[in-house]
Write an enzyme that holds these catalytic residues in place. Sequence first.
Site, PDB file in Angstrom:
ATOM      1  N   GLU A 502      34.221  54.373  -6.155  1.00 19.59           N
ATOM      2  CA  GLU A 502      35.495  54.762  -6.755  1.00 19.59           C
ATOM      3  C   GLU A 502      35.753  53.951  -8.014  1.00 19.59           C
ATOM      4  O   GLU A 502      36.063  52.757  -7.960  1.00 19.59           O
ATOM      5  CB  GLU A 502      36.604  54.528  -5.719  1.00 19.59           C
ATOM      6  CG  GLU A 502      38.001  54.783  -6.215  1.00 19.59           C
ATOM      7  CD  GLU A 502      39.043  54.331  -5.197  1.00 19.59           C
ATOM      8  OE1 GLU A 502      40.214  54.253  -5.584  1.00 19.59           O
ATOM      9  OE2 GLU A 502      38.680  54.042  -4.044  1.00 19.59           O
ATOM     10  N   ASP A 575      37.996  52.156  -1.781  1.00 17.91           N
ATOM     11  CA  ASP A 575      38.862  51.007  -1.470  1.00 17.91           C
ATOM     12  C   ASP A 575      39.449  51.141  -0.074  1.00 17.91           C
ATOM     13  O   ASP A 575      39.645  52.259   0.446  1.00 17.91           O
ATOM     14  CB  ASP A 575      40.003  50.911  -2.488  1.00 17.91           C
ATOM     15  CG  ASP A 575      39.492  50.555  -3.883  1.00 17.91           C
ATOM     16  OD1 ASP A 575      38.342  50.088  -3.984  1.00 17.91           O
ATOM     17  OD2 ASP A 575      40.236  50.759  -4.862  1.00 17.91           O
ATOM     18  N   ASP A 577      42.347  51.141   1.165  1.00 17.63           N
ATOM     19  CA  ASP A 577      43.780  51.391   1.125  1.00 17.63           C
ATOM     20  C   ASP A 577      44.025  52.883   1.305  1.00 17.63           C
ATOM     21  O   ASP A 577      43.089  53.656   1.544  1.00 17.63           O
ATOM     22  CB  ASP A 577      44.391  50.873  -0.175  1.00 17.63           C
ATOM     23  CG  ASP A 577      43.737  51.491  -1.415  1.00 17.63           C
ATOM     24  OD1 ASP A 577      42.982  52.477  -1.266  1.00 17.63           O
ATOM     25  OD2 ASP A 577      43.980  50.981  -2.526  1.00 17.63           O
ATOM     26  N   ASP A 579      44.986  55.174  -0.888  1.00 17.50           N
ATOM     27  CA  ASP A 579      44.340  55.982  -1.917  1.00 17.50           C
ATOM     28  C   ASP A 579      42.849  56.116  -1.663  1.00 17.50           C
ATOM     29  O   ASP A 579      42.257  57.180  -1.864  1.00 17.50           O
ATOM     30  CB  ASP A 579      44.581  55.366  -3.300  1.00 17.50           C
ATOM     31  CG  ASP A 579      45.983  55.664  -3.823  1.00 17.50           C
ATOM     32  OD1 ASP A 579      46.560  56.662  -3.352  1.00 17.50           O
ATOM     33  OD2 ASP A 579      46.482  54.911  -4.669  1.00 17.50           O
TER      34      ASP A 579
END
Length: 722
Positions: A502, A575, A577, A579
């Site tokens: 990402e 990541d 998280d 998102d």
Amino acid sequence: MSVRPISLLKIRHRPAGVAFVVSRSTASKDEYSARHLQVLEGLEAVRKRPGMYIGSTDGRGLMHCLWEIIDNSVDEALAGVGERIDVILHGDGSVEVRDRGRGIPIDIEPRTGLTGVEVAMTKLHAGGKFGGGSYTASGGLHGVGASVVNALSSRLDIEVDRAGKTYGMSFRRGEPGIFKGEGPDAPFEPFVNGSELRVVGKAKRGVTGTRTRYWADPHIFMKDAEFDYEGLVGRARQTSFLIPGLELAIRDERRLPNTPGADGPHEETFKHDGGISEFTEFLASDPAVTEVWRLEGTGTFTETVPVLDDQGHMTPTEVERECGVDVALRWGTGYDTKVRSFVNIIATPKGGTHLAGFEQALLKVFRKQLEVNARRLKVGNDKVDKDDILAGLTAVITVRLAEPQFEGQTKEVLGTSAVRQIVAKVVETELTARLTSTKRDDKAQSALLLDKVVAEMKSRISARLHKETQRRKTALESSSLPGKLKDCRSTDVSRTELFIVEGDSALGTGMAARNSEYQALLPIRGKILNVQKASVGDMLKNAECAAIIQVIGAGSGRTFDVDLARYGKVILMTDADVDGAHIRTLLLTLFFRYMRPLVEAGRVYAAMPPLHRIEVAASGRAKGEVIYTYTEDQMRKTIGDFQRKGRTIKQPQRYKGLGEMDADQLAETTMEPRHRTLRRVTLADAERAETVFELLMGSDVAPRKEFLVSSADQLDTERIDA
């Protein structure tokens, strides 16, 4: 007549309707004579060779017997008599089917001198579906269904309501008689001088119907064979779609573990008034390109059949048949094909002449329409194939005709040859009218459909051209791959890994952390296209999706060939998280929709980067340590454990993204095979997975909103970057 064992010899001639059994031994061939043949008559042949009639003696054969009884009741509903059928799985191992049809005839059949009930239950190839006018269309053909079930049952009880009375008869392994007690082990007294259809009760005025309850013979069926509740429910639901207004109730009283009825009797009822249009909507799971289109029509044909005349001779007679065709179909944005075919509501999972006619017409119609619209669609000289048209198609094909010819008693393939041209003509006429309609909605849907078919054709041709090239590009040709791909040096697919990362920041760290011998990196920008809602054309136009498909190098959709994949593992490194989870979901949607075989092969993984880095200071002889944790709870527990031991903890570092790690940390936690944690993506239940993808990523907003609202209390607010 005694039978002496002899060596197995080839029998060249065998009278119709008679089965011969020959034993194996070492006797001389010269001793072989007619007295060594054993004649199996009537239901005895069924018990000796059950596989010839029901396919097998496992659970599949057990269910086939039940379908035979249910289909007899369904045929009554198909004839317009009876609006409800009940199927009950009793706790004692028996199964009961109740209907409100006309009831099996109770009067005497003149040729045999037996009641209609006994003829139907004990005589092979006897029934009301041989052109006698009782059924214009039915699932039965051979007249062996009920009698075969009777022969393979340790007990069968049948009750018939007719003319204000209830008539009853019982059978033990096909032999009529009287049971003195309940269950199959009760004392049984066979009829000797003559059988009797007894009056066992009164029926309400105007009430007719048949109730059949039987216990499958444990001497015939395997020990672990049992009725499949889910299969029964699926068949009942299917039948309720095929006969609008018919109500089917399935009740399970067995209390078997791991079944819906484990805690007590469980009943499900099915009734659908929308017919096969509603069935098609039920089967379809992807967003629609077209509405459900209904194609209906009839045709006639002539066939020669042997008819028994008054003198008992079989005389070839020409009869005219009418075949009704009813097709419901719709195209969706996906590429999976779901086609269900039926003859008089009997499923034909292996197709037959009706399915062949349907596919023949599809190909003819679309080739003609693409030729007419070649300039707008930019077709060129390419020819559309059947698979291009079937991509994303959900269809239910039904034909109704008297005395259909099936290939085998299991009725899995329709063999009546004239049906092919009738279905082809109806589908060609009706579908052409729909595709050339001037109505606004039809015109818009037809345009979208033709665009989809052309996109599938181009995708197939592109995949074919790709197969003709080498799997690996030479150094001279490497520029054809996306420039942002940081490829590996190894050509050993079993070792290579593709990390889809990402953003550029993660790419920079990953470049320093990877082993360039076998680890490749492909960065993507932000959140890729949601392919669950997008068309095939939009997906191919999207730069990120196209790059992923190009780098993996095995095609997409139905042309995807997992053997051509350039990497042994594809690892989604996002990541840790919300998102990152969203991006991972979008990527998995792409793989699920267009590269599913790679997922099914277990070659798609999700990296598990840590959320926290905890540094423990040295204390006495204890050396300093660095601990990585993956959840808030794990972090708190780890800190608590060290504090109880008197160790000093430096301020934990929380990673908001992969770019915050240095190369050594990323290699140690996420990329180095000896230390990393990967989560393999599997499709143990593809149907359930597709439902979840459609819920979370599809175009229907209302179910997703309901899911989000109901799940809001489970959200960990600490994981939201705000």
